[in-house]
Design an enzyme around this catalytic site. Structure first.
Site, PDB file in Angstrom:
ATOM      1  N   HIS A   1      44.404  10.005  80.746  1.00  0.00           N
ATOM      2  CA  HIS A   1      43.529   8.851  80.982  1.00  0.00           C
ATOM      3  C   HIS A   1      42.426   9.130  81.986  1.00  0.00           C
ATOM      4  O   HIS A   1      41.335   8.581  81.866  1.00  0.00           O
ATOM      5  CB  HIS A   1      44.347   7.654  81.467  1.00  0.00           C
ATOM      6  CG  HIS A   1      45.170   7.028  80.372  1.00  0.00           C
ATOM      7  ND1 HIS A   1      45.836   5.833  80.518  1.00  0.00           N
ATOM      8  CD2 HIS A   1      45.441   7.444  79.104  1.00  0.00           C
ATOM      9  CE1 HIS A   1      46.477   5.528  79.385  1.00  0.00           C
ATOM     10  NE2 HIS A   1      46.264   6.501  78.524  1.00  0.00           N
ATOM     11  N   ASN A   2      42.693   9.920  83.000  1.00  0.00           N
ATOM     12  CA  ASN A   2      41.712  10.128  84.076  1.00  0.00           C
ATOM     13  C   ASN A   2      40.994  11.463  83.970  1.00  0.00           C
ATOM     14  O   ASN A   2      40.124  11.766  84.790  1.00  0.00           O
ATOM     15  CB  ASN A   2      42.391  10.023  85.456  1.00  0.00           C
ATOM     16  CG  ASN A   2      43.286   8.804  85.580  1.00  0.00           C
ATOM     17  OD1 ASN A   2      44.488   8.941  85.811  1.00  0.00           O
ATOM     18  ND2 ASN A   2      42.744   7.620  85.401  1.00  0.00           N
TER      19      ASN A   2
ATOM     20  N   ASP B   1      48.198  24.604 102.070  1.00  0.00           N
ATOM     21  CA  ASP B   1      48.252  24.938 103.496  1.00  0.00           C
ATOM     22  C   ASP B   1      49.584  25.648 103.751  1.00  0.00           C
ATOM     23  O   ASP B   1      50.307  26.027 102.812  1.00  0.00           O
ATOM     24  CB  ASP B   1      48.002  23.700 104.373  1.00  0.00           C
ATOM     25  CG  ASP B   1      49.173  22.711 104.376  1.00  0.00           C
ATOM     26  OD1 ASP B   1      50.181  22.970 103.682  1.00  0.00           O
ATOM     27  OD2 ASP B   1      49.065  21.685 105.076  1.00  0.00           O
ATOM     28  N   HIS B   2      49.897  25.805 105.032  1.00  0.00           N
ATOM     29  CA  HIS B   2      51.097  26.558 105.429  1.00  0.00           C
ATOM     30  C   HIS B   2      52.402  25.913 104.949  1.00  0.00           C
ATOM     31  O   HIS B   2      53.425  26.578 104.876  1.00  0.00           O
ATOM     32  CB  HIS B   2      51.122  26.682 106.959  1.00  0.00           C
ATOM     33  CG  HIS B   2      50.991  25.359 107.645  1.00  0.00           C
ATOM     34  ND1 HIS B   2      49.762  24.765 107.861  1.00  0.00           N
ATOM     35  CD2 HIS B   2      51.920  24.477 108.110  1.00  0.00           C
ATOM     36  CE1 HIS B   2      49.937  23.601 108.454  1.00  0.00           C
ATOM     37  NE2 HIS B   2      51.233  23.391 108.612  1.00  0.00           N
TER      38      HIS B   2
ATOM     39  N   CYS C   1      50.068  20.607  99.793  1.00  0.00           N
ATOM     40  CA  CYS C   1      50.277  20.606 101.238  1.00  0.00           C
ATOM     41  C   CYS C   1      51.630  19.933 101.455  1.00  0.00           C
ATOM     42  O   CYS C   1      52.428  19.866 100.513  1.00  0.00           O
ATOM     43  CB  CYS C   1      49.119  19.948 101.988  1.00  0.00           C
ATOM     44  SG  CYS C   1      48.844  18.200 101.663  1.00  0.00           S
ATOM     45  N   GLY C   2      51.916  19.450 102.649  1.00  0.00           N
ATOM     46  CA  GLY C   2      53.229  18.857 102.887  1.00  0.00           C
ATOM     47  C   GLY C   2      53.493  17.686 101.957  1.00  0.00           C
ATOM     48  O   GLY C   2      54.535  17.600 101.307  1.00  0.00           O
ATOM     49  N   THR C   3      52.548  16.780 101.903  1.00  0.00           N
ATOM     50  CA  THR C   3      52.679  15.591 101.045  1.00  0.00           C
ATOM     51  C   THR C   3      51.829  15.675  99.789  1.00  0.00           C
ATOM     52  O   THR C   3      51.982  14.840  98.885  1.00  0.00           O
ATOM     53  CB  THR C   3      52.212  14.340 101.809  1.00  0.00           C
ATOM     54  OG1 THR C   3      50.845  14.559 102.208  1.00  0.00           O
ATOM     55  CG2 THR C   3      53.079  14.080 103.028  1.00  0.00           C
TER      56      THR C   3
ATOM     57  N   HIS D   1      38.812   5.670  77.769  1.00  0.00           N
ATOM     58  CA  HIS D   1      39.078   6.359  79.038  1.00  0.00           C
ATOM     59  C   HIS D   1      37.874   7.205  79.455  1.00  0.00           C
ATOM     60  O   HIS D   1      37.636   7.402  80.640  1.00  0.00           O
ATOM     61  CB  HIS D   1      40.328   7.227  78.908  1.00  0.00           C
ATOM     62  CG  HIS D   1      41.524   6.432  78.481  1.00  0.00           C
ATOM     63  ND1 HIS D   1      42.059   5.421  79.253  1.00  0.00           N
ATOM     64  CD2 HIS D   1      42.255   6.457  77.338  1.00  0.00           C
ATOM     65  CE1 HIS D   1      43.080   4.871  78.612  1.00  0.00           C
ATOM     66  NE2 HIS D   1      43.224   5.484  77.445  1.00  0.00           N
TER      67      HIS D   1
HETATM   68  C1  RB5 Z   1      50.745  19.690 107.869  1.00  0.00           C
HETATM   69  O1  RB5 Z   1      51.707  19.567 108.867  1.00  0.00           O
HETATM   70  C2  RB5 Z   1      50.676  18.436 107.042  1.00  0.00           C
HETATM   71  O2  RB5 Z   1      50.013  17.436 107.746  1.00  0.00           O
HETATM   72  C3  RB5 Z   1      49.977  18.729 105.734  1.00  0.00           C
HETATM   73  O3  RB5 Z   1      50.676  19.717 105.050  1.00  0.00           O
HETATM   74  C4  RB5 Z   1      49.849  17.595 104.743  1.00  0.00           C
HETATM   75  O4  RB5 Z   1      51.061  16.961 104.531  1.00  0.00           O
HETATM   76  C5  RB5 Z   1      48.743  16.663 104.955  1.00  0.00           C
HETATM   77  O5  RB5 Z   1      48.450  15.773 104.124  1.00  0.00           O
END
Ligand code: RB5
Length: 149
Positions: free
Chosen positions: A102-103, A12-13, A69-71, A137
């Site tokens: 393993h996965n 994502d962004h 993505c962010g996380t 596995h």
């Molecule tokens: C976007 O702001 C954020 O929510 C996304 O990048 C991500 O971390 C979601 O899991």
């Protein structure tokens, strides 16, 4: 038969720059990055990008996928809804090695707001250098696949 060296990348962004750095890195390692964007930092929705990348892996068009993505969490959740995809979020190299060994993970998810570029690249390398061990596995991965039916 030539080995499939294509790795789809999407995000994502929150992760445009890191995604592009990883694409350049894997190209240097002899893989073929298939960067399906997005290319701008305009706010977007990670589920559609996770799905798009996952479909390329599930279809066999790409051997592996790297999504961000962010996380790394939201886009991983979306990707794992596509049958045939096994995707894990990693913030350390040991987990990145283990999700393949393993996965039999075929996708790696990373958090651009969690990792700096150097650490992300170490994790990508650990993922790409590992191989599925099979054996016991394999039975467990088959059990995961059975949950799709
Ligand atoms: C976007 O702001 C954020 O929510 C996304 O990048 C991500 O971390 C979601 O899991």
């Amino acid at each position: 038969m030539t080995e499939n060296k294509r790795i789809v990348l999407s995000s994502d962004h929150a992760a445009i720059d890191l995604r592009q750095a990883i694409a350049a890195h894997i190209a240097k390692r002899g893989w073929e990055p298939v960067d399906i964007g997005p290319m701008t930092t305009e706010s977007t929705h990670y589920p559609k990008h996770g799905e798009a990348a996952a479909r390329q892996v599930a279809s066999g068009d790409c051997a592996l996928g790297i999504i961000l993505c962010g996380t790394g969490q939201g886009i991983m959740m979306a990707a794992n809804k596509i049958n045939g995809v096994r995707c894990g979020v990693c913030s350390d190299t040991f987990s990145a090695e283990m999700i393949r060994a393993h996965n039999n993970a075929n996708m790696l998810s990373l958090g651009a707001r969690v990792l700096d570029e150097a650490k992300a690249i170490e994790i990508v390398d650990a993922f790409l250098d590992a191989e599925f061990e099979g054996g016991r596995h394999g039975l467990r991965v088959d059990m995961i696949s059975a949950l799709e039916r």
